[in-house]
Design an enzyme around this catalytic site. Structure first.
Site, PDB file in Angstrom:
ATOM      1  N   ASP A   1      23.851  40.498  40.805  1.00 18.61           N
ATOM      2  CA  ASP A   1      25.248  39.737  40.640  1.00 18.61           C
ATOM      3  C   ASP A   1      24.867  39.535  38.699  1.00 18.61           C
ATOM      4  O   ASP A   1      23.907  39.637  38.323  1.00 18.61           O
ATOM      5  CB  ASP A   1      25.261  38.615  41.102  1.00 18.61           C
ATOM      6  CG  ASP A   1      26.439  37.747  40.779  1.00 18.61           C
ATOM      7  OD1 ASP A   1      27.628  38.500  40.367  1.00 18.61           O
ATOM      8  OD2 ASP A   1      26.544  36.461  40.812  1.00 18.61           O
ATOM      9  N   SER A   2      26.030  39.166  38.257  1.00 17.32           N
ATOM     10  CA  SER A   2      25.898  38.735  36.671  1.00 17.32           C
ATOM     11  C   SER A   2      25.046  37.259  36.787  1.00 17.32           C
ATOM     12  O   SER A   2      24.502  36.874  35.799  1.00 17.32           O
ATOM     13  CB  SER A   2      27.458  38.568  36.353  1.00 17.32           C
ATOM     14  OG  SER A   2      28.096  37.652  37.181  1.00 17.32           O
TER      15      SER A   2
ATOM     16  N   CYS B   1      28.703  41.416  42.839  1.00 16.48           N
ATOM     17  CA  CYS B   1      29.614  40.878  41.503  1.00 16.48           C
ATOM     18  C   CYS B   1      30.792  41.740  41.662  1.00 16.48           C
ATOM     19  O   CYS B   1      30.880  42.852  41.422  1.00 16.48           O
ATOM     20  CB  CYS B   1      28.924  41.014  40.192  1.00 16.48           C
ATOM     21  SG  CYS B   1      29.846  40.589  38.867  1.00 16.48           S
TER      22      CYS B   1
ATOM     23  N   GLU C   1      30.319  26.341  38.292  1.00 15.64           N
ATOM     24  CA  GLU C   1      28.798  26.365  37.521  1.00 15.64           C
ATOM     25  C   GLU C   1      28.481  24.997  37.153  1.00 15.64           C
ATOM     26  O   GLU C   1      27.212  24.520  37.224  1.00 15.64           O
ATOM     27  CB  GLU C   1      28.751  27.205  36.413  1.00 15.64           C
ATOM     28  CG  GLU C   1      29.088  28.695  36.430  1.00 15.64           C
ATOM     29  CD  GLU C   1      27.847  29.466  36.475  1.00 15.64           C
ATOM     30  OE1 GLU C   1      26.827  29.071  35.962  1.00 15.64           O
ATOM     31  OE2 GLU C   1      27.626  30.529  37.391  1.00 15.64           O
TER      32      GLU C   1
ATOM     33  N   CYS D   1      35.987  36.885  43.927  1.00 14.14           N
ATOM     34  CA  CYS D   1      34.754  36.460  42.863  1.00 14.14           C
ATOM     35  C   CYS D   1      33.569  35.870  43.677  1.00 14.14           C
ATOM     36  O   CYS D   1      33.714  35.018  44.519  1.00 14.14           O
ATOM     37  CB  CYS D   1      35.198  35.517  41.802  1.00 14.14           C
ATOM     38  SG  CYS D   1      34.309  34.847  40.553  1.00 14.14           S
TER      39      CYS D   1
ATOM     40  N   HIS E   1      31.983  33.395  42.995  1.00  9.85           N
ATOM     41  CA  HIS E   1      31.914  31.870  42.905  1.00  9.85           C
ATOM     42  C   HIS E   1      32.853  31.059  44.125  1.00  9.85           C
ATOM     43  O   HIS E   1      32.658  29.996  44.325  1.00  9.85           O
ATOM     44  CB  HIS E   1      32.181  31.066  41.578  1.00  9.85           C
ATOM     45  CG  HIS E   1      31.192  31.365  40.659  1.00  9.85           C
ATOM     46  ND1 HIS E   1      30.548  32.750  40.490  1.00  9.85           N
ATOM     47  CD2 HIS E   1      30.386  30.717  40.015  1.00  9.85           C
ATOM     48  CE1 HIS E   1      29.440  32.798  39.543  1.00  9.85           C
ATOM     49  NE2 HIS E   1      29.272  31.369  39.352  1.00  9.85           N
TER      50      HIS E   1
HETATM   51  N1  DGL Z   1      30.109  37.345  39.545  1.00 10.87           N
HETATM   52  C1  DGL Z   1      31.512  37.424  38.801  1.00 10.87           C
HETATM   53  C2  DGL Z   1      32.372  37.985  39.768  1.00 10.87           C
HETATM   54  O1  DGL Z   1      32.259  38.012  41.048  1.00 10.87           O
HETATM   55  C3  DGL Z   1      31.774  35.999  38.525  1.00 10.87           C
HETATM   56  C4  DGL Z   1      30.736  35.539  37.226  1.00 10.87           C
HETATM   57  C5  DGL Z   1      31.084  36.112  35.908  1.00 10.87           C
HETATM   58  O2  DGL Z   1      32.282  36.241  35.429  1.00 10.87           O
HETATM   59  O3  DGL Z   1      30.139  36.726  35.703  1.00 10.87           O
HETATM   60  O4  DGL Z   1      33.293  38.430  39.382  1.00 10.87           O
END
Ligand code: DGL
Length: 274
Positions: free
Chosen positions: A11-12, A74, A151, A189, A191
């Site tokens: 993931d990012s 992600c 976050e 997403c 989050h």
């Molecule tokens: N992990 C990203 C997603 O699921 C969200 C956070 C980011 O923008 O890096 O799209």
């Protein structure tokens, strides 16, 4: 004892820990490597070329550490870089867009689906395409303020409730204008599963949102990874997990605990370059 495969989850940042959490129970016949590219987060506001470059370098790292399959937790990387990832590594790569669209198909009676995601995911229209392939009509909405609010830890917070309500009212009114009778909302997403109850409350308060059911892509991804890689629990087993982050391990541990729902012990700091 039977050898289990090692699966890399990417993931990012820490958001993908919502997917890892589901994998640890639903696909426990594996050990896991988790990489959060926290130094280069957010991906959701970046271009396709940049996201693909970041995602490919992260995938190479996980394969070098022994990953035999990759789960791209992600949504943004899955939407913008899945082809690049599949071309770059020889192990199976599972993205969350396909699994989210399949889950929408299983849930929707009306075949009209709502998707909320980052700006980059929405601009790619990957969810719309995935839904269309499955005979569904989808309408997408970028909700760029939700990632920073999560976050910040502002989950059950008036500002988050207000912002979520505005985004969903806008999405529902676009859906009504398009003549849609949406009954499913995909959380597109990493989050957003943390905001599930805030999102459900906002839907319940809206005249056209009451019949809409929320799909948590983390749960569905874990189910589909378990079945595609044959990793469903075989008795009681606690998978081993190694964590890697590209920025502060202290921050990763503190924030990650909220996403994973349990303490995170060792996190290794790695450098993937710029
Ligand atoms: N992990 C990203 C997603 O699921 C969200 C956070 C980011 O923008 O890096 O799209």
């Amino acid at each position: 004892m039977k050898r289990v495969p090692t699966v890399g989850v990417f993931d990012s940042g820490v958001g993908g820990l919502t997917v890892l959490k589901a994998l640890l129970t639903q696909a426990s016949a594996a050990d896991y490597l988790y990489l959060g590219d926290t130094a280069r987060l957010p991906y959701g506001s970046k271009s396709q070329a940049t996201v693909a470059r970041y995602a490919v370098s992260s995938a190479h790292f996980l394969v070098e550490q022994g990953a035999e399959a990759l789960v791209i937790a992600c949504n943004t990387a899955s939407a913008l870089a899945l082809d690049a990832l599949r071309a770059a590594v020889e192990v199976p790569v599972i993205g969350v867009i396909e699994t989210g669209a399949t889950a929408a198909l299983h849930n929707s009676q009306t075949k009209d689906v709502l998707v909320i995601a980052t700006a980059a995911t929405v601009e790619s229209h990957a969810y719309s395409a995935g839904c269309r392939e499955r005979g569904l009509r989808a309408i997408e909405k970028a909700c760029p303020l939700l990632v920073p609010l999560v976050e910040e830890g502002w989950i059950d917070h008036p500002v988050t409730r207000e912002v979520t309500g505005i985004y969903l009212a806008d999405l529902l009114s676009h859906a009504a204008d398009a003549g849609m009778k949406a009954d499913t909302l995909v959380l597109g997403c990493t989050h957003y599963p943390l905001l599930r109850s805030v999102i459900e409350d906002a839907l319940r308060k809206h005249p056209t949102g009451q019949a809409v059911r929320v799909i948590d892509s983390a749960q569905v991804t874990a189910e589909q990874v378990a079945s595609r890689l044959a990793l469903a629990p075989d008795g009681k087993r606690e998978p081993a997990v190694r964590f890697y982050a590209t920025d502060s391990v202290v921050k990763f541990r503190a924030l990650g605990t909220r996403f994973l729902g349990r303490a995170i012990d060792g996190v290794e700091l790695i450098d993937l370059g710029g």
